[in-house]
Design a protein around this motif. Structure first.
Motif, PDB file in Angstrom:
ATOM      1  N   ASN A  13       0.808  -1.217   0.000  1.00 60.63           N
ATOM      2  CA  ASN A  13       0.000   0.000   0.000  1.00 60.63           C
ATOM      3  C   ASN A  13       0.840   1.266   0.000  1.00 60.63           C
ATOM      4  O   ASN A  13       0.348   2.335  -0.350  1.00 60.63           O
ATOM      5  N   ASP A  14       2.095   1.154   0.408  1.00 61.07           N
ATOM      6  CA  ASP A  14       3.028   2.284   0.424  1.00 61.07           C
ATOM      7  C   ASP A  14       4.160   2.084  -0.581  1.00 61.07           C
ATOM      8  O   ASP A  14       5.279   2.571  -0.388  1.00 61.07           O
ATOM      9  N   ALA A  15       3.879   1.352  -1.654  1.00 60.03           N
ATOM     10  CA  ALA A  15       4.914   1.032  -2.638  1.00 60.03           C
ATOM     11  C   ALA A  15       5.507   2.285  -3.266  1.00 60.03           C
ATOM     12  O   ALA A  15       4.814   3.286  -3.475  1.00 60.03           O
ATOM     13  N   VAL A  16       6.788   2.208  -3.553  1.00 54.70           N
ATOM     14  CA  VAL A  16       7.470   3.254  -4.312  1.00 54.70           C
ATOM     15  C   VAL A  16       7.048   3.083  -5.768  1.00 54.70           C
ATOM     16  O   VAL A  16       7.128   1.984  -6.322  1.00 54.70           O
ATOM     17  N   ILE A  17       6.576   4.147  -6.370  1.00 51.88           N
ATOM     18  CA  ILE A  17       6.181   4.119  -7.779  1.00 51.88           C
ATOM     19  C   ILE A  17       7.315   4.715  -8.599  1.00 51.88           C
ATOM     20  O   ILE A  17       7.752   5.838  -8.336  1.00 51.88           O
ATOM     21  N   ILE A  18       7.808   3.937  -9.555  1.00 48.39           N
ATOM     22  CA  ILE A  18       8.883   4.413 -10.432  1.00 48.39           C
ATOM     23  C   ILE A  18       8.254   4.808 -11.759  1.00 48.39           C
ATOM     24  O   ILE A  18       7.647   3.984 -12.438  1.00 48.39           O
ATOM     25  N   ARG A  19       8.410   6.069 -12.123  1.00 47.25           N
ATOM     26  CA  ARG A  19       7.866   6.574 -13.388  1.00 47.25           C
ATOM     27  C   ARG A  19       9.007   7.079 -14.276  1.00 47.25           C
ATOM     28  O   ARG A  19       9.982   7.614 -13.788  1.00 47.25           O
ATOM     29  N   GLY A  20       8.835   6.884 -15.563  1.00 53.94           N
ATOM     30  CA  GLY A  20       9.771   7.443 -16.524  1.00 53.94           C
ATOM     31  C   GLY A  20      10.835   6.490 -17.031  1.00 53.94           C
ATOM     32  O   GLY A  20      11.652   6.873 -17.865  1.00 53.94           O
ATOM     33  N   ALA A  21      10.829   5.247 -16.567  1.00 54.56           N
ATOM     34  CA  ALA A  21      11.814   4.287 -17.075  1.00 54.56           C
ATOM     35  C   ALA A  21      11.450   3.906 -18.506  1.00 54.56           C
ATOM     36  O   ALA A  21      10.282   3.673 -18.823  1.00 54.56           O
ATOM     37  N   CYS A  22      12.450   3.858 -19.374  1.00 49.64           N
ATOM     38  CA  CYS A  22      12.216   3.536 -20.786  1.00 49.64           C
ATOM     39  C   CYS A  22      11.803   2.081 -20.989  1.00 49.64           C
ATOM     40  O   CYS A  22      11.089   1.767 -21.935  1.00 49.64           O
ATOM     41  N   ASN A  23      12.284   1.208 -20.111  1.00 57.86           N
ATOM     42  CA  ASN A  23      11.991  -0.216 -20.248  1.00 57.86           C
ATOM     43  C   ASN A  23      12.199  -0.909 -18.905  1.00 57.86           C
ATOM     44  O   ASN A  23      12.568  -0.276 -17.914  1.00 57.86           O
ATOM     45  N   HIS A  24      11.969  -2.213 -18.905  1.00 49.32           N
ATOM     46  CA  HIS A  24      12.073  -3.002 -17.676  1.00 49.32           C
ATOM     47  C   HIS A  24      13.504  -2.982 -17.111  1.00 49.32           C
ATOM     48  O   HIS A  24      13.689  -2.890 -15.894  1.00 49.32           O
ATOM     49  N   ILE A  25      14.491  -3.051 -17.964  1.00 48.69           N
ATOM     50  CA  ILE A  25      15.893  -3.065 -17.512  1.00 48.69           C
ATOM     51  C   ILE A  25      16.223  -1.773 -16.773  1.00 48.69           C
ATOM     52  O   ILE A  25      16.800  -1.792 -15.682  1.00 48.69           O
ATOM     53  N   GLU A  26      15.857  -0.644 -17.348  1.00 46.04           N
ATOM     54  CA  GLU A  26      16.113   0.637 -16.690  1.00 46.04           C
ATOM     55  C   GLU A  26      15.308   0.758 -15.396  1.00 46.04           C
ATOM     56  O   GLU A  26      15.797   1.267 -14.390  1.00 46.04           O
ATOM     57  N   GLY A  27      14.076   0.264 -15.401  1.00 47.40           N
ATOM     58  CA  GLY A  27      13.241   0.334 -14.210  1.00 47.40           C
ATOM     59  C   GLY A  27      13.824  -0.447 -13.048  1.00 47.40           C
ATOM     60  O   GLY A  27      13.868   0.039 -11.913  1.00 47.40           O
ATOM     61  N   VAL A  28      14.291  -1.667 -13.320  1.00 49.37           N
ATOM     62  CA  VAL A  28      14.894  -2.483 -12.256  1.00 49.37           C
ATOM     63  C   VAL A  28      16.183  -1.834 -11.758  1.00 49.37           C
ATOM     64  O   VAL A  28      16.459  -1.814 -10.549  1.00 49.37           O
ATOM     65  N   ALA A  29      16.965  -1.259 -12.653  1.00 50.43           N
ATOM     66  CA  ALA A  29      18.183  -0.543 -12.234  1.00 50.43           C
ATOM     67  C   ALA A  29      17.822   0.600 -11.287  1.00 50.43           C
ATOM     68  O   ALA A  29      18.544   0.869 -10.318  1.00 50.43           O
ATOM     69  N   GLU A  30      16.698   1.253 -11.530  1.00 56.66           N
ATOM     70  CA  GLU A  30      16.255   2.340 -10.649  1.00 56.66           C
ATOM     71  C   GLU A  30      15.825   1.814  -9.282  1.00 56.66           C
ATOM     72  O   GLU A  30      15.986   2.501  -8.269  1.00 56.66           O
ATOM     73  N   GLU A  31      15.294   0.601  -9.235  1.00 60.56           N
ATOM     74  CA  GLU A  31      14.977  -0.005  -7.947  1.00 60.56           C
ATOM     75  C   GLU A  31      16.256  -0.148  -7.114  1.00 60.56           C
ATOM     76  O   GLU A  31      16.290   0.203  -5.927  1.00 60.56           O
ATOM     77  N   TYR A  32      17.295  -0.670  -7.738  1.00 60.34           N
ATOM     78  CA  TYR A  32      18.580  -0.826  -7.041  1.00 60.34           C
ATOM     79  C   TYR A  32      19.142   0.536  -6.623  1.00 60.34           C
ATOM     80  O   TYR A  32      19.689   0.679  -5.530  1.00 60.34           O
ATOM     81  N   ARG A  33      19.018   1.522  -7.490  1.00 59.78           N
ATOM     82  CA  ARG A  33      19.508   2.863  -7.168  1.00 59.78           C
ATOM     83  C   ARG A  33      18.749   3.435  -5.964  1.00 59.78           C
ATOM     84  O   ARG A  33      19.337   4.011  -5.061  1.00 59.78           O
ATOM     85  N   TYR A  34      17.448   3.246  -5.958  1.00 59.01           N
ATOM     86  CA  TYR A  34      16.623   3.736  -4.847  1.00 59.01           C
ATOM     87  C   TYR A  34      17.079   3.097  -3.530  1.00 59.01           C
ATOM     88  O   TYR A  34      17.267   3.789  -2.529  1.00 59.01           O
ATOM     89  N   ILE A  35      17.252   1.787  -3.538  1.00 60.28           N
ATOM     90  CA  ILE A  35      17.689   1.084  -2.325  1.00 60.28           C
ATOM     91  C   ILE A  35      19.076   1.554  -1.904  1.00 60.28           C
ATOM     92  O   ILE A  35      19.332   1.799  -0.721  1.00 60.28           O
ATOM     93  N   SER A  36      19.977   1.704  -2.855  1.00 60.96           N
ATOM     94  CA  SER A  36      21.339   2.152  -2.539  1.00 60.96           C
ATOM     95  C   SER A  36      21.357   3.564  -1.972  1.00 60.96           C
ATOM     96  O   SER A  36      22.190   3.880  -1.118  1.00 60.96           O
ATOM     97  N   ASN A  37      20.448   4.415  -2.422  1.00 61.52           N
ATOM     98  CA  ASN A  37      20.371   5.770  -1.872  1.00 61.52           C
ATOM     99  C   ASN A  37      19.986   5.755  -0.396  1.00 61.52           C
ATOM    100  O   ASN A  37      20.337   6.667   0.351  1.00 61.52           O
ATOM    101  N   ILE A  38      19.271   4.728   0.023  1.00 60.12           N
ATOM    102  CA  ILE A  38      18.851   4.619   1.422  1.00 60.12           C
ATOM    103  C   ILE A  38      19.845   3.817   2.256  1.00 60.12           C
ATOM    104  O   ILE A  38      20.229   4.237   3.354  1.00 60.12           O
ATOM    105  N   TYR A  39      20.275   2.666   1.744  1.00 56.46           N
ATOM    106  CA  TYR A  39      21.056   1.717   2.547  1.00 56.46           C
ATOM    107  C   TYR A  39      22.548   1.692   2.227  1.00 56.46           C
ATOM    108  O   TYR A  39      23.302   1.034   2.923  1.00 56.46           O
ATOM    109  N   GLY A  40      22.974   2.362   1.186  1.00 48.59           N
ATOM    110  CA  GLY A  40      24.394   2.378   0.858  1.00 48.59           C
ATOM    111  C   GLY A  40      24.736   1.431  -0.280  1.00 48.59           C
ATOM    112  O   GLY A  40      23.865   0.966  -1.023  1.00 48.59           O
ATOM    113  N   LYS A  41      25.994   1.136  -0.393  1.00 51.19           N
ATOM    114  CA  LYS A  41      26.519   0.367  -1.521  1.00 51.19           C
ATOM    115  C   LYS A  41      26.084  -1.099  -1.462  1.00 51.19           C
ATOM    116  O   LYS A  41      26.212  -1.755  -0.434  1.00 51.19           O
ATOM    117  N   ILE A  42      25.600  -1.589  -2.622  1.00 52.18           N
ATOM    118  CA  ILE A  42      25.199  -2.990  -2.716  1.00 52.18           C
ATOM    119  C   ILE A  42      26.408  -3.899  -2.506  1.00 52.18           C
ATOM    120  O   ILE A  42      27.537  -3.563  -2.885  1.00 52.18           O
TER     121      ILE A  42
END
Length: 88
Positions: A13-42
């Protein structure tokens, strides 16, 4: 341009909505970027334990279960409906 909307990802219900990704590959990369911005380096401050897909009648969600430095786990929910069908 990538935009993060919605909630903090703590639940579906509180999901992060990712908008503007050109495709699935870019969208998933943005998921990792979002997590890294919060928790640090993967693979240093956090690691991926599991990734799963939830599809309901109207939306698609990626659920990223991560292990953070103190060995606790977190689930982060992403609404991926905006880019889910754009595979490449």
């Amino acid at each position: 341009m990538i935009v993060y909307e919605g909630g903090n990802g703590a639940s579906i219900n509180d999901a992060v909505i990712i908008r503007g990704a050109c495709n699935h590959i870019e969208g998933v990369a943005e998921e990792y970027r979002y997590i890294s911005n919060i928790y640090g380096k993967i693979n240093v401050e956090w690691g991926l334990k599991a990734q799963s897909l939830i599809i309901d009648k109207e939306n698609q969600y990626d659920v990223m279960e991560i292990v953070i430095k103190d060995n606790s786990t977190k689930k982060i929910y992403f609404n991926i409906s905006d880019f889910f069908s754009r595979l490449l």
